[in-house]
Design an enzyme around this catalytic site. Structure first.
Site, PDB file in Angstrom:
ATOM      1  N   GLN A  18       0.800  -1.219   0.000  1.00  0.00           N
ATOM      2  CA  GLN A  18       0.000   0.000   0.000  1.00  0.00           C
ATOM      3  C   GLN A  18       0.837   1.274   0.000  1.00  0.00           C
ATOM      4  O   GLN A  18       0.325   2.344  -0.309  1.00  0.00           O
ATOM      5  CB  GLN A  18      -0.953  -0.011   1.210  1.00  0.00           C
ATOM      6  CG  GLN A  18      -1.988  -1.122   1.098  1.00  0.00           C
ATOM      7  CD  GLN A  18      -2.916  -1.191   2.305  1.00  0.00           C
ATOM      8  OE1 GLN A  18      -2.653  -1.941   3.236  1.00  0.00           O
ATOM      9  NE2 GLN A  18      -3.981  -0.421   2.296  1.00  0.00           N
ATOM     10  N   HIS A 110       0.794  -9.521   4.194  1.00  0.00           N
ATOM     11  CA  HIS A 110      -0.332  -8.584   4.256  1.00  0.00           C
ATOM     12  C   HIS A 110      -1.035  -8.567   2.896  1.00  0.00           C
ATOM     13  O   HIS A 110      -0.778  -7.718   2.044  1.00  0.00           O
ATOM     14  CB  HIS A 110       0.157  -7.190   4.642  1.00  0.00           C
ATOM     15  CG  HIS A 110      -0.935  -6.232   5.052  1.00  0.00           C
ATOM     16  ND1 HIS A 110      -0.957  -5.575   6.264  1.00  0.00           N
ATOM     17  CD2 HIS A 110      -2.055  -5.819   4.405  1.00  0.00           C
ATOM     18  CE1 HIS A 110      -2.024  -4.803   6.347  1.00  0.00           C
ATOM     19  NE2 HIS A 110      -2.717  -4.931   5.214  1.00  0.00           N
ATOM     20  N   ASN A 153      -1.698 -10.967   8.114  1.00  0.00           N
ATOM     21  CA  ASN A 153      -2.656  -9.892   8.371  1.00  0.00           C
ATOM     22  C   ASN A 153      -4.060 -10.294   7.914  1.00  0.00           C
ATOM     23  O   ASN A 153      -4.241 -10.770   6.784  1.00  0.00           O
ATOM     24  CB  ASN A 153      -2.251  -8.640   7.594  1.00  0.00           C
ATOM     25  CG  ASN A 153      -3.261  -7.518   7.800  1.00  0.00           C
ATOM     26  OD1 ASN A 153      -3.285  -6.912   8.856  1.00  0.00           O
ATOM     27  ND2 ASN A 153      -4.113  -7.269   6.818  1.00  0.00           N
ATOM     28  N   GLU A 154      -5.021 -10.097   8.775  1.00  0.00           N
ATOM     29  CA  GLU A 154      -6.438 -10.332   8.466  1.00  0.00           C
ATOM     30  C   GLU A 154      -6.647 -11.620   7.676  1.00  0.00           C
ATOM     31  O   GLU A 154      -7.131 -11.600   6.528  1.00  0.00           O
ATOM     32  CB  GLU A 154      -7.042  -9.132   7.728  1.00  0.00           C
ATOM     33  CG  GLU A 154      -7.105  -7.900   8.610  1.00  0.00           C
ATOM     34  CD  GLU A 154      -7.830  -6.706   7.981  1.00  0.00           C
ATOM     35  OE1 GLU A 154      -8.193  -6.775   6.789  1.00  0.00           O
ATOM     36  OE2 GLU A 154      -8.028  -5.709   8.700  1.00  0.00           O
TER      37      GLU A 154
HETATM   38  O1  IFM Z   1      -6.116  -0.800   4.236  1.00  0.00           O
HETATM   39  C1  IFM Z   1      -6.656  -1.866   4.934  1.00  0.00           C
HETATM   40  C2  IFM Z   1      -5.570  -2.774   5.454  1.00  0.00           C
HETATM   41  O2  IFM Z   1      -4.726  -3.223   4.442  1.00  0.00           O
HETATM   42  C3  IFM Z   1      -6.191  -3.986   6.140  1.00  0.00           C
HETATM   43  N1  IFM Z   1      -7.163  -3.578   7.121  1.00  0.00           N
HETATM   44  C4  IFM Z   1      -8.159  -2.607   6.739  1.00  0.00           C
HETATM   45  C5  IFM Z   1      -7.466  -1.398   6.131  1.00  0.00           C
HETATM   46  C6  IFM Z   1      -8.491  -0.304   5.780  1.00  0.00           C
HETATM   47  O3  IFM Z   1      -9.454  -0.762   4.913  1.00  0.00           O
END
Ligand code: IFM
Length: 398
Positions: A18, A110, A153-154
């Protein structure tokens, strides 16, 4: 109000794809070019080169932690070929953070994958876990002195993305929804396939084992905590949906050193499922409802479901073009967080999403940053919210 421990982390988070730019060996780089409606990450905000400046801004403001990621697609652009130069780059990032007094919180995965991994069945390949293991092993060479490591991540969002990609490949559907942004009317993402979830749990546990063997870090993963609530009479439906979308992943953190809680908003569940976020002038730029109270709901649920695993807030924030709203949202979210600390939840820190305005997975409009970036010149412009959060950090409480 209970005072948090003196080593409470106050910081901000980012993810490599990002912010870095030109992540050309990753599956997202390819996806951006082939999905109509998606913007390109391109140079992103060139944090690959400008990370010292980014970290200095956080440290100068008074923050003491920075969460950033290592990009698998850079470290292993071809299967089995690990780039020493890229590993050295990420080691320099760790050293820079330490030198500035920022505790590094390092994420190893991520959302993005090397192209070779994604193009060869991704997580569904029979050797996927071994491939991930090899990457994790390679990163241990540079993780000395890193006190906090997030493996994946997530994973619950990653499982949804993997479920959608598989459906698109098998022709079950052509529709692939952005994981985080769908404009004002934000549809509900499909449930992830629990089998894919279980694979990711296995990957996390394999990574944890390697990291515990080779580093002294606290190891955990970071879950998208959705603060789901039941409409009257729909508690059973809530439990069913929450299990496949969240609890499977929280339960897998029970033996971890911490669980990363990531919270933005809250949604209700009725007999038919999750209700879409209401379309409202208050909605954030990702189409999510303005719900700073979600953080308290998310933390209490994560604490209970993980059987009291220490909590680190690894993401919380708001997509808005109005920085005073960011301050208002965060201030209220922190109030809810500190209520949970008063109740006895072991919270180790608060990392705001995000340090910088960045590439929101196919979109540039939703700005989450404490720092704005001119994408032509890459000049950084700290927003008032950065100074405000730094003041909160110096005081040690909201
Ligand atoms: O930008 C994302 C991130 O990569 C993962 N969690 C949520 C954020 C906001 O949408």
């Amino acid at each position: 109000m209970t005072r948090p421990a003196p080593d409470f982390l106050w910081g901000a988070s980012t993810a490599p794809h990002q912010i870095e730019g030109n992540n050309v060996n990753s599956d997202w780089w390819v996806r951006e070019q082939h999905r109509p409606g998606m913007e390109l990450s391109g140079d992103a905000v060139d944090s690959y080169h400008r990370y010292p400046e980014d970290m200095r801004l956080l440290a100068d403001a008074g923050l003491n932690a920075y969460r950033f990621g290592i990009e698998w697609a850079r470290v292993e652009p071809i299967e089995g070929h690990f780039s020493r130069a890229e590993l050295a780059h990420y080691r320099r990032m760790i050293d820079t953070a330490l030198g500035l007094g920022l505790t590094p919180v390092v994420t190893l995965h991520h959302f993005t994958h090397p192209r070779w991994f994604a193009e060869d069945d991704g997580w569904l390949h029979e050797r996927a876990i071994d491939r991930f293991r090899a990457y994790i092993e390679a990163t241990t060479a540079i993780l000395d002195d890193v006190p906090w490591i997030c493996t994946v991540n997530e994973p619950n969002m990653l499982a949804i993305m993997t479920t959608m990609s598989r459906a698109a490949r098998t022709g079950d559907t052509k529709k692939w929804l952005s994981p985080t942004v769908e404009g004002v009317a934000r549809p509900v993402l499909p449930n992830p396939d629990p089998e894919i979830g279980r694979l990711l749990v296995e990957a996390h546990h394999a990574a944890r084992e390697i990291l515990k063997q080779h580093t002294d870090a606290r190891v955990g993963w970071t879950v998208a905590c959705q603060a789901l609530t039941a409409t009257p009479g729909n508690e059973a439906k809530l439990r069913e949906l929450r299990y496949v979308r969240e609890d499977l992943y929280l339960e897998a953190a029970r033996d971890d050193d911490f669980v990363g809680v990531q919270s933005y908003s809250s949604q209700a569940v009725d007999e038919n499922g999750i209700l879409p976020h209401p379309v409202s002038p208050d909605s954030t730029l990702t189409g999510a409802a303005y719900r700073p109270d979600a953080l308290g709901i998310a933390v209490r649920h994560a604490w209970k479901t993980t059987d009291n695993t220490p909590v680190l807030i690894t993401e919380n924030g708001i997509a808005t073009a109005d920085d005073s709203r960011r301050i208002a949202y965060t201030s209220e979210a922190l109030r809810h967080l500190f209520e949970t600390i008063d109740e006895g939840v072991d919270v180790r820190g608060y990392l705001h999403w995000s340090a910088l305005d960045n590439f929101e997975w196919g979109h540039w409009e939703p700005t989450f940053g404490l720092v704005a970036v001119d994408r032509e010149t890459f000049e950084r412009h700290p927003k008032p919210s950065l100074r405000w959060l730094g003041d909160v950090a110096r005081r040690g409480r909201p």
